[in-house]
Scaffold this motif. Structure first.
Motif, PDB file in Angstrom:
ATOM      1  N   CYS A  13       0.839  -1.217   0.000  1.00 58.02           N
ATOM      2  CA  CYS A  13       0.000   0.000   0.000  1.00 58.02           C
ATOM      3  C   CYS A  13       0.870   1.262   0.000  1.00 58.02           C
ATOM      4  O   CYS A  13       0.452   2.315   0.506  1.00 58.02           O
ATOM      5  N   GLN A  17       1.846   1.284  -4.903  1.00 65.30           N
ATOM      6  CA  GLN A  17       0.968   0.123  -4.651  1.00 65.30           C
ATOM      7  C   GLN A  17       1.684  -1.186  -4.975  1.00 65.30           C
ATOM      8  O   GLN A  17       1.115  -2.109  -5.563  1.00 65.30           O
ATOM      9  N   ARG A 292     -14.303  10.640  -6.358  1.00 64.59           N
ATOM     10  CA  ARG A 292     -12.962  10.282  -6.848  1.00 64.59           C
ATOM     11  C   ARG A 292     -12.494  11.247  -7.929  1.00 64.59           C
ATOM     12  O   ARG A 292     -11.333  11.629  -7.971  1.00 64.59           O
ATOM     13  N   PHE A 334     -12.177   1.791 -10.608  1.00 56.15           N
ATOM     14  CA  PHE A 334     -11.905   1.725  -9.166  1.00 56.15           C
ATOM     15  C   PHE A 334     -11.221   0.373  -8.928  1.00 56.15           C
ATOM     16  O   PHE A 334     -11.864  -0.620  -8.615  1.00 56.15           O
ATOM     17  N   ASP A 338      -6.731   0.436  -5.399  1.00 57.34           N
ATOM     18  CA  ASP A 338      -7.366   1.669  -4.892  1.00 57.34           C
ATOM     19  C   ASP A 338      -8.415   1.354  -3.826  1.00 57.34           C
ATOM     20  O   ASP A 338      -8.555   2.072  -2.837  1.00 57.34           O
ATOM     21  N   ASP A 341      -6.598   0.390  -0.636  1.00 61.21           N
ATOM     22  CA  ASP A 341      -6.023   1.599  -0.020  1.00 61.21           C
ATOM     23  C   ASP A 341      -7.040   2.316   0.877  1.00 61.21           C
ATOM     24  O   ASP A 341      -6.663   2.946   1.866  1.00 61.21           O
ATOM     25  N   CYS A 342      -8.331   2.254   0.501  1.00 56.48           N
ATOM     26  CA  CYS A 342      -9.375   2.946   1.289  1.00 56.48           C
ATOM     27  C   CYS A 342      -9.431   2.431   2.726  1.00 56.48           C
ATOM     28  O   CYS A 342      -9.868   3.143   3.630  1.00 56.48           O
ATOM     29  N   ARG A 346      -5.283   5.313   2.923  1.00 58.61           N
ATOM     30  CA  ARG A 346      -6.191   6.485   2.875  1.00 58.61           C
ATOM     31  C   ARG A 346      -6.824   6.694   4.254  1.00 58.61           C
ATOM     32  O   ARG A 346      -7.034   7.824   4.696  1.00 58.61           O
TER      33      ARG A 346
END
Ligand SMILES: [Zn+2]
Length: 445
Positions: A13, A17, A292, A334, A338, A341-342, A346
């Motif tokens: 991450c 990535q 986004r 998406f 990604d 990561d949320c 993030r």
């Protein structure tokens, strides 16, 4: 102690990535020293090596919107619209039963469930947060203690001023704590007056305390706030000054207009999506594409167990992956990295820890989990992200580490006695049950 883990792959991450196959990670105490291909590991004899064949390492997961102790109300009211569910069942049950003991017993149970699901960090929004803090601290977890209140105060205070004072005092106590922070948590635009939100903003600014709030969860809320104040819920909280806090988490964020998103799009504001709860209560689908596109940060939460009904962030990521594709028709925009990561980097950024946690990089804190991929449903290991987003289950999480400390090893929680915690929860529920207004999912013949 210096230690090296040898695993089949590490999901970093990091900004690129990167996934490192046949990998090592070297830690010294609470910090990551280095990571990379195993053949490039440090050879010093001072490192103890732990070989974990079949395992994949990722950063620990973050659940940034929940009400931990509500696990004790799981399953009491099903198949109802949100307003009926909340005002006719949940609020009355809380009014009657939520006290210090409820919060202690419920939070311990929720901590066990979270760890078993690979969750290392929680943003809780509830009452008696001094008890939640003690439990998270003892368990070695990370967290934000959201001191929750309404116009009149809360279950643990007699007035708004008392709630605010309590939050400031608790925040001062945790100011220097490495793993725990305190936030102000006014419940929602529809339960908090302009005055309550203004006082919250002033306190947040004066004492540098972050804020979390439910925002634009339902169309009903959108219409109610528009009719009452002539503005959207987002405008309502922003005009009260909530974004002047060090950071702001807006849970749900479903009914946001493009202009709301534009106004919320600040470095220290994060929309916390709760896709499973919002689907179950049919609240709606958050405008993720617009968020986004504009660059508004997104992280994930489960909400409380009365409306999800699990505290399982991996399943939240997986559900969102499919829901997003279904609702938008966008199959490419998406991606797996990604999405993941949320719930990691993030989320750490959202609560001000992006520089020290949330990804596996040298110099960051050693917060990670190990998935056992040596299972039929995860064989062969074609692609790590595909397996994480579409195949793995939270029960595949074997180990949990925070600050280099092992909190769970081979699915055995080391920091809590799970049987004792479950027994206490059963007894408490038994005590409540005879007097609890319930709407079960079961049809009684
Ligand atoms: Zn909530």
């Amino acid at each position: 102690m210096k230690k090296i883990f040898k695993v089949d792959a590490i999901v970093t991450c990091n900004p690129q990535q990167e996934v490192i196959e046949d990998a090592f990670i070297a830690i010294d105490g609470d910090e990551i020293l280095d990571l990379g291909p195993y053949k490039k590991r440090p050879r010093a004899s001072s490192f103890k090596v732990e070989e974990r064949p079949g395992c994949v390492m990722t950063p620990g997961l973050y659940n940034l919107h929940t009400h931990l102790a509500m696990v004790l109300l799981r399953g009491i009211a099903e198949d109802l619209n949100l307003q009926t569910w909340l005002f006719d069942y949940i609020f009355p049950a809380e009014k009657k039963w939520v006290d210090r003991e409820f919060v202690k017993i419920g939070t311990e149970l929720a901590v066990c469930e979270s760890l078993l699901n690979g969750v290392v960090s929680v943003a809780d929004m509830y009452f008696y947060q001094e008890e939640v803090g003690k439990i998270l601290d003892k368990a070695g977890m990370l967290g934000v203690l959201g001191v929750s209140y309404f116009d009149h105060g809360a279950m643990d205070s007699k007035s708004l001023d008392q709630s605010l004072k309590h939050a400031v005092k608790l925040s001062n106590e945790y100011k220097k704590h490495d793993r725990i922070q305190v936030a102000l948590a006014p419940h929602a635009p529809y339960t908090c007056s302009p005055e309550t939100l203004r006082k919250t903003a002033q306190t947040a600014k004066d004492h540098k305390i972050p804020v979390m709030i439910h925002l634009s969860e339902t169309e009903h809320e959108q219409k109610e706030i528009q009719a009452k104040y002539g503005k959207t819920p987002a405008d309502y909280i922003l005009e009260a000054g909530l974004a002047e806090a060090p950071y702001l988490l807006t849970a749900h964020s479903v009914w946001l207009s493009p202009s709301d998103i534009q106004k919320l799009n600040k470095k220290h504001v994060t929309a916390i999506l709760n896709p499973q709860c919002n689907s179950k209560l049919s609240s709606g689908f958050a405008p993720i594409t617009e968020m986004r596109d504009q660059g508004l940060r997104i992280a994930l939460g489960t909400d409380g167990a009365a409306s999800n009904n699990r505290l399982d962030i991996l399943s939240e990521i997986q559900f969102l992956a499919k829901l997003y594709r279904l609702k938008t028709g966008d199959l490419e925009g998406f991606s797996g990295p990604d999405l993941f990561d949320c719930a990691t980097i993030r989320a750490a950024e959202a609560i001000g820890w992006g520089d020290t946690r949330g990804s596996l990089e040298p110099g960051k804190k050693a917060d990670f989990i190990l998935f056992d991929f040596a299972k039929a449903h995860l064989t062969p290991l074609s692609d790590v992200y595909s397996h994480l987003i579409y195949t793995a289950q939270s029960t595949d999480v074997e180990d949990v580490y925070v600050n280099g400390q092992c909190l769970m090893k081979k699915r055995k929680i080391k920091v809590m006695n799970v049987d004792r915690v479950m027994n206490r929860a059963r007894s408490f529920f038994h005590k409540m049950k005879s007097d609890l207004k319930m709407k079960p999912a079961t049809r009684v013949a």
